[in-house]
Structure formats: C-alpha cells, structure tokens
Motif scaffolding. Structure first.
Motif, mmCIF file in Angstrom:
data_model
loop_
_atom_site.group_PDB
_atom_site.id
_atom_site.type_symbol
_atom_site.label_atom_id
_atom_site.label_comp_id
_atom_site.label_asym_id
_atom_site.label_seq_id
_atom_site.Cartn_x
_atom_site.Cartn_y
_atom_site.Cartn_z
ATOM 1 N N ALA A 1 8.404 -37.907 35.618
ATOM 2 C CA ALA A 1 8.333 -38.663 34.369
ATOM 3 C C ALA A 1 8.212 -40.144 34.706
ATOM 4 O O ALA A 1 8.779 -40.610 35.700
ATOM 5 C CB ALA A 1 9.594 -38.413 33.559
ATOM 6 N N ARG B 1 5.082 -43.517 27.481
ATOM 7 C CA ARG B 1 6.107 -42.720 28.150
ATOM 8 C C ARG B 1 5.481 -41.354 28.460
ATOM 9 O O ARG B 1 4.893 -40.721 27.587
ATOM 10 C CB ARG B 1 7.300 -42.556 27.212
ATOM 11 C CG ARG B 1 8.386 -41.650 27.772
ATOM 12 C CD ARG B 1 9.426 -41.357 26.728
ATOM 13 N NE ARG B 1 10.387 -42.444 26.569
ATOM 14 C CZ ARG B 1 11.190 -42.569 25.512
ATOM 15 N NH1 ARG B 1 11.091 -41.710 24.501
ATOM 16 N NH2 ARG B 1 12.053 -43.548 25.440
ATOM 17 N N THR C 1 14.941 -31.565 22.927
ATOM 18 C CA THR C 1 15.315 -32.830 23.590
ATOM 19 C C THR C 1 15.288 -34.045 22.665
ATOM 20 O O THR C 1 15.905 -35.065 22.957
ATOM 21 C CB THR C 1 14.365 -33.128 24.776
ATOM 22 O OG1 THR C 1 13.053 -33.367 24.258
ATOM 23 C CG2 THR C 1 14.313 -31.972 25.757
ATOM 24 N N ILE D 1 12.981 -36.108 22.219
ATOM 25 C CA ILE D 1 12.349 -37.265 22.880
ATOM 26 C C ILE D 1 10.918 -37.452 22.381
ATOM 27 O O ILE D 1 10.163 -36.485 22.246
ATOM 28 C CB ILE D 1 12.343 -37.088 24.426
ATOM 29 C CG1 ILE D 1 13.770 -37.031 24.957
ATOM 30 C CG2 ILE D 1 11.574 -38.212 25.110
ATOM 31 C CD1 ILE D 1 13.869 -36.753 26.444
ATOM 32 N N TYR E 1 7.280 -38.934 23.229
ATOM 33 C CA TYR E 1 6.417 -39.385 24.330
ATOM 34 C C TYR E 1 5.238 -40.110 23.690
ATOM 35 O O TYR E 1 4.282 -39.487 23.245
ATOM 36 C CB TYR E 1 5.950 -38.197 25.177
ATOM 37 C CG TYR E 1 7.083 -37.534 25.914
ATOM 38 C CD1 TYR E 1 7.491 -38.007 27.149
ATOM 39 C CD2 TYR E 1 7.758 -36.448 25.361
ATOM 40 C CE1 TYR E 1 8.557 -37.419 27.817
ATOM 41 C CE2 TYR E 1 8.819 -35.854 26.019
ATOM 42 C CZ TYR E 1 9.212 -36.342 27.246
ATOM 43 O OH TYR E 1 10.265 -35.754 27.904
ATOM 44 N N ARG F 1 15.799 -42.741 28.409
ATOM 45 C CA ARG F 1 15.638 -41.497 27.642
ATOM 46 C C ARG F 1 15.062 -40.354 28.480
ATOM 47 O O ARG F 1 15.173 -39.192 28.124
ATOM 48 C CB ARG F 1 14.710 -41.740 26.439
ATOM 49 C CG ARG F 1 15.318 -42.598 25.363
ATOM 50 C CD ARG F 1 16.366 -41.838 24.546
ATOM 51 N NE ARG F 1 15.782 -40.871 23.639
ATOM 52 C CZ ARG F 1 16.332 -39.697 23.325
ATOM 53 N NH1 ARG F 1 17.466 -39.334 23.889
ATOM 54 N NH2 ARG F 1 15.753 -38.877 22.465
ATOM 55 N N THR F 2 14.384 -40.681 29.564
ATOM 56 C CA THR F 2 13.792 -39.645 30.403
ATOM 57 C C THR F 2 14.307 -39.819 31.831
ATOM 58 O O THR F 2 15.067 -40.730 32.123
ATOM 59 C CB THR F 2 12.253 -39.755 30.435
ATOM 60 O OG1 THR F 2 11.910 -41.000 31.042
ATOM 61 C CG2 THR F 2 11.656 -39.704 29.046
ATOM 62 N N THR F 3 13.842 -38.944 32.712
ATOM 63 C CA THR F 3 14.218 -39.079 34.126
ATOM 64 C C THR F 3 13.172 -39.930 34.843
ATOM 65 O O THR F 3 12.780 -39.642 35.976
ATOM 66 C CB THR F 3 14.294 -37.693 34.781
ATOM 67 O OG1 THR F 3 13.050 -37.016 34.510
ATOM 68 C CG2 THR F 3 15.443 -36.878 34.236
ATOM 69 N N ARG G 1 5.891 -37.478 30.251
ATOM 70 C CA ARG G 1 6.887 -36.477 30.644
ATOM 71 C C ARG G 1 6.609 -35.953 32.057
ATOM 72 O O ARG G 1 5.465 -35.977 32.526
ATOM 73 C CB ARG G 1 6.924 -35.313 29.652
ATOM 74 C CG ARG G 1 5.693 -34.469 29.617
ATOM 75 C CD ARG G 1 5.780 -33.400 28.551
ATOM 76 N NE ARG G 1 6.467 -32.209 29.014
ATOM 77 C CZ ARG G 1 5.885 -31.226 29.698
ATOM 78 N NH1 ARG G 1 4.621 -31.316 30.051
ATOM 79 N NH2 ARG G 1 6.558 -30.149 30.047
#
Lengths: 543, 162
Positions: free
Chosen positions: A531, A514, A490, A492, A494, A48-50, A516
């Motif tokens: 991230a 998680r 986004t 998303i 966190y 879901r993130t980089t 960012r």
C-alpha cells in the motif's frame, strides 16, 4: 562506476545530438529514433493504511531507449535509472546505467542480431524473453540470434544468450532453436494455412556444489511441438511442451522419513486453441494444462522477474477498479510447506457478437455483446489431468451500446470465484461486480466519462463501491478523480485524482492518491505491491 | 547529485529530436498466422493510420471504435487505410482475433505483434499510440493517449497530404 555511467551517457548524448543536427543528411546517414519514460512517486505517511514510506520518500523508474537505423543495419541502446526503484518493483533494479544494447542486420532471407534481444518460441511456454515495465520485467538475452527464411515455407531461428535479471546479466545460458514449416505454402493452398512448428531449448546454470549435492540439476533441455491451422475463419492451434527436468526444494524434507532435500520434477504443458471469426461473431476456446512449468533464470531467486518462459493466466483481463481486487494468479506449480501441487488445468471461452445496425436488437447504431467464462483447478497429482481444488472461476458479460450521437454505455457484470490459498484448501471467495461506464460528448471535443461500480461479496472485505469521473478536452487535456470505498469491512477510501496533458507523442500525467496493497498484473503475470499514498508523475515521449 | 545528473541527461537527450521517421521493417502476423513484413504495408498509393492497441487497453478500443464509426464519412473525403496492430502477447492474441470480429472492425487491416517487436521499433511505450503514415512510408503525425474527439486530427492530417 558512477563516473563511467555518466560518461557513457554523455557520449551517447553527444552521438544523439550529432546525428540529429545532420538534418538533411539524415536520410543518407540513417535515422535515429527513441523514447523516454519516467515514473516517479513521492510517498507520504498514511495512518489509515499500511502504507510503505521509503527513507527518502522518493522513488523513480526511468527509461531512455535509442535506436539507429541505416538501411538493413540497426543498433540501439537502453539506459535505465532507478533513483531508487519504486516500491513493490523487484529490488534488484538499482542505480543507473546502460542496460540493453544491440546491433542487427536484417536481410531479405536472413537476420543476425548481436547484443541484447527479445524473442519467444511459440506461445512462450518454453521460452520467452521480454520487457514489461509495469512488472519491472526485462529478461532480454545477451548473446546472439540468427534467423533464416526460405520463401514463406520455412523459418528457422537459433538463439544463444544469458538472460538479464535485475540490472545484471545472469550466468545462466539459454540456447535453442525454433523451426516453422508452412505445408500450405509449399502446397500452394490459397484458402487454408497449415504449419507445423517445433522448438528446443537448453538451459544451463553453473549451480553451487551444495545445490548439486542436494540434487540440483545444472542443465535441462526442453522441447515443444506445435500445429497451426486456419481455414475459412476457423482456427486451431495446439502446442505440446516437454520442458525437461528441474529441481524444487522439498517442503516435506525431514532427513528421516523423506531424506530428499530437492525434488526432481518433469515440466510439461499442453495448450489448445479453437476459434471462429465471421458474420459478426468471434468465438475463442482455450484449454491448457500446466505441470511444473516454472523456468527460473536463476535457481533459488525469488524475484518476480525470474522467469525464462511466459505463463500467463488465461482468463478475462479486467480494467475496472473493483474487478481487479483479486486477480487470478497462474499456478505453474504450488509448493507451499509440505504441500506439493503439480500445477493447474482449465480453460476459457470468449464469445463476441456485433449486433448489426438497423436490426431489431441493434437499433440505429448497433450493439456489441461479449461473454467470457473461465475456470481453473489445481492438479491432483503428478502425470495426471485429474482436477483437485478449484483455483478460479469467472463469468463476465459485457454490453456496449451507442444510444445517441452523444451518449455511449458500457456495461459489465462479473462473477468471480477466487481461491486465496492457491489450491492448498478448497475454500474460495465469491464476488459479484457490476460496472456502468458512461460517456457523454458535450461537443465534438469536450466529453465526460463516468464509471459507477459495485462489488457484492460475503467474503474477504465484503462489499465495495467505486466511482470515477473524467472530463476530457480533446486532444490535450484530461482531468479525473476516483474513489474506491470498502464499506463492507475496513471503511477505507482509496481516492485518486489527477490531470494529464498530451501533445503529439508526449504525455504528462500528475496524480495524487491512496493505493491499496494488492497484486498488479500485466499480461497475466503479477507482482505484489505494498500500500502507498503519494503523488505520481509520469512522462512518456518518443521521437 | 547523481539523481539530478541522470535526470538532466535523460531530459536533454530527448530534446534534439522531432524528426520524421520512416516505417521500420519488422515481422508481424496477420489474422491467419502468416508472417507479414511491416515495410510491405507501404503501397505507394494511399496513406494509412496505424494504431497500436490491446484488448486490455480501454482507451485503445474507444479510439478504434471512434475511427470505425467515422470511417464511412472520412472515406468520402480522402482515401486511406487503417492498420490496427494488436500488441497482445500470446495470452490475448487469440482473444484479440475474436474481438476484431465482434467489434465489427472488418474494414481494418489487423496485424499481431505478439512479442512487441514492431511496437519497440516504433518506440511506442504507452498505448494507445496512433500514427499517420503517408503513401511513401514516412511518419507524418503521431499521437499518444486518447481523449474522445481527438480522432478528428487524423482525418485533418490525411486530408492535408498531397
């Protein structure tokens, strides 16, 4: 080298054990004290993130510090281990070894330190060597320092050393002196403090022949002059810094129209602080102008720890999740491509007021109010105080009130305006943030804390919301869970959850979450972090 | 293997100590900007609570507020002083001064440790950290972190001192 490191640590350990075993003789032989800190992360993949996952999925920063005191004598060491270094920290922090060591003698009127030491002149704009583990910063000097005091009238300090960068000490040499003269002490004034101070710092780096040919400067000398005044709650502090000449890569170099490979610039800064404290009111006004104030330990090194001075962002510092999405990053100079920005100008005002108990507004338990306004602009041109593009603006209002014996509320409203281009363009992102931080005590030792946060914005990732819940069982346990959700763009979450246990001077915290990509700031100095998602174990102890 | 060895060594190194330290002698500044030696805080008559705090440390503020609220009652039970050491660097030290007034911490002795020399000498790596120091300057209790209610331990320790 590895064996040597291990051997050194064993020797150290043996010395430690011997000293500790001597129990009752400790007072005669001096005393040993120290601290240990480990911060380890196990990284996991996150689609879901980089999120960045290192090859062995593991990162660990470790610090062991030991100090021995015997009367006026002190000696100490610090060992650091990066196994490997955590993601986002300076990559020149590698392996394990003894990083800092010193011996000192502190007498009534003088002191001598040899080895590594930290120090600063004035506010640190001309020179500061310090440690900040949040940033992976340690710019201790390896050298010597001598201080001398004449009563409380005169204080003199002389330093020489090579600043640390990563795990090595650089070849750069810093040498300087600082003098403080308390006129009020000499005159015997009781109610007023007046002191004039001054510093000089020479920085020398044996730069390469190529860099010299391009126009680089191996040596530069800077000065600062300061005035400190305090009387009946009023404070005035002023500082002027001429940081000397330094060179920058010329972004406009094309060999024809602009043949200069390097630009020579003069660094200078002005800082003024005005304050008043009394009758429950605290006011502080700060104004500052910076022009080419970068002071690298080593030229052409991009590490965030590459600084021989300290240039913090003078704004409100936030501790809530949504207030730290885009913190202000100070601009001592902005050279991006052909853009050459000399620096920044701006200031801030803080007002704190303690509304007394048993007043109409304060009620039975009183109330605390706070207001902060800060604004900064890029400088239009060299040797000028004219403002160009806005870099940052924020207004913050805080209210803190204990409503009942069991319930306390902290409220924050923050308006933030942030220039993502750091002054190259005039466009800014604006956001309005609301935070309610509530504490409820069920019993004298069991409590719950709940944070509710909302960010409203038409820019960047638009709206966010966040919540944090914490249950505390004093004095040992705390359990927390939080989620920061970007529902504006986004989508998303966190999330983060964890538990901490504290006993005496030892604290252990285990969490999973998680995180960012963004900027982590400590004391107004920032570093970028990628991230990541993973489990985090932190242990701190001292003895 | 290297990692494991290092981790074991670090862990072993911390085990042998649980000694009681004496207050170190370090120079800090008072609210007027005058230099104060931390050894001079020991007056031989009253114990003190020493709290390391910063304007950016929310739990530190919560703990000092809790101590401030409880102080009138605690002073009925025992005699003591509270020394609040601001570890704020030059960025926040001026703000911290205004903060102290706005938070009604007038009964505290507030000192400023701008380059964290006292903090390092006391081996504080995580704030808040609070110490109870007896009248002779010996550190008799210490606690890191703050959970609401844990301040009660401070007065319990002070009352147990002779």
């Amino acid at each position: 080298m590895k064996r040597l490191t291990i051997l050194t640590l064993f020797t150290l350990l043996a010395a430690v054990v011997c000293a500790a075993e001597n129990g009752e003789e400790k007072q005669k032989k001096g005393r040993l004290t120290g601290s240990f800190e480990t911060n380890s992360i196990y990284y996991v993949e996150d689609g879901r993130t980089t999120a960045v996952v290192p090859e062995d999925r593991f990162g660990s920063n470790n610090y062991l510090k030991l100090d021995y005191y015997h009367g006026r004598f002190a000696a100490g060491v610090q060992a650091e281990g990066y196994l490997p270094v955590l993601q986002g920290y300076p990559t020149n922090l590698t392996k394990a070894g003894l990083s800092n060591f010193y011996a000192s003698w502190v007498d009534k009127s003088f002191s001598v330190t040899a080895g590594t030491f930290y120090d600063q002149f004035g506010s640190g704009l001309l020179f500061r060597s310090y440690e900040d583990r949040t940033l992976g910063m340690n710019s201790a000097l390896l050298g010597a320092r001598v201080t001398y005091n004449y009563k409380d009238i005169l204080a003199l300090k002389a330093i020489w050393g090579m600043p640390r960068l990563g795990m090595e000490f650089s070849n750069t040499q810093a040498r300087g002196a600082d003098l403080s003269f308390a006129i009020s002490s000499l005159a015997g004034w009781k109610q007023t403090v007046l002191a004039v101070e001054g510093s000089v710092l020479n920085r020398y780096e044996a730069i390469s022949a190529d860099l010299k040919e391009e126009g680089g400067l191996p040596s530069s000398t800077g000065f600062s002059g300061r005035v400190n005044f305090e009387s009946n709650g009023f404070i005035l502090r002023a500082e002027y810094i001429d940081a000397g000449e330094r060179h920058y890569p010329n972004g406009a170099y094309d060999g024809v129209n602009d043949p200069r490979i390097d630009l020579i610039k003069n660094g200078n800064a002005q800082l003024i602080e005005l304050g008043y404290s009394g009758h429950g009111l605290g006011v502080n006004i700060t104004a500052r102008r910076l022009e080419y104030m970068d002071m690298p330990i080593v030229y052409r090194n991009t590490s965030t720890a590459n600084a021989l001075n300290y240039i913090p962002a003078l704004t409100a510092q936030y501790s809530y999740l949504l207030t730290n999405l885009n913190p202000y990053i100070v601009q001592p100079s902005t050279i991006l491509g052909s853009h050459c920005g000399p620096g920044e100008i701006g200031g801030q005002i803080d007002i704190y007021y303690n509304v007394a108990r048993r007043t109409k507004l304060g009620g039975k338990r009183g109330m605390k109010l706070g207001l902060n306004y800060s604004t900064y602009y890029s400088l239009l041109k060299d040797r000028s105080a004219k403002a160009d593009n806005i870099l940052w603006q924020s207004i913050n209002f805080t209210l803190e009130k204990q409503f009942t014996r069991k319930f306390k509320l902290n409220f924050l409203y923050s308006f933030q305006e942030y220039n993502d281009s750091h002054g190259v363009s005039p466009y800014t992102w604006k956001s309005n943030i609301f935070v309610a931080d509530m504490l409820y005590k069920w019993t004298p030792t069991i409590s719950t804390r709940l944070e509710l946060q909302y960010l409203y914005s038409k820019h960047d990732n638009k709206d966010w919301m966040a919540a944090l819940a914490e249950v505390n069982f004093a004095p040992h346990w705390s359990i927390f869970a939080s989620d920061m959700y970007n529902h504006g763009k986004t989508k998303i979450h966190y999330y983060n959850a964890g538990v901490s246990y504290t006993k005496s001077r030892t604290r252990i915290q285990l969490s999973y979450g998680r995180n960012r990509a963004g900027v982590v700031c400590s004391g107004g100095v920032c570093r970028n972090i990628p991230a990541y998602t993973g489990a985090n174990l932190m242990i701190t102890t001292s003895f | 293997m290297q990692k494991i060895k290092f981790a074991i060594l670090l862990a072993l190194a911390v085990i042998p100590f649980m000694g009681q330290a004496q207050l170190p002698s370090v120079k800090v500044e008072n609210r007027k900007g005058e230099v104060v030696n931390t050894a001079s805080l020991v007056d031989g008559e009253t114990p003190m609570i020493i709290s390391f705090w910063a304007v950016t440390c929310k739990p530190c503020i919560r703990e000092l507020d809790a101590i401030n609220d409880a102080m009138p009652d605690w002073l009925d039970e025992a005699s003591f002083r509270v020394v609040a050491i601001s570890t704020d660097d030059s960025r926040f030290s001026a703000q911290a001064r205004a903060w102290v007034e706005g938070h009604g911490w007038g009964d505290f002795t507030v000192l400023f440790d701008k380059n964290q020399e006292f903090m390092r000498a006391m081996n504080v790596s995580y704030t808040p950290q609070v110490f109870v120091v007896d009248k002779s300057g010996k550190v008799v209790y210490s606690h890191t972190g703050y959970t609401p209610g844990s301040e009660q331990e401070l007065i319990d320790v002070i009352k147990s001192l002779k």
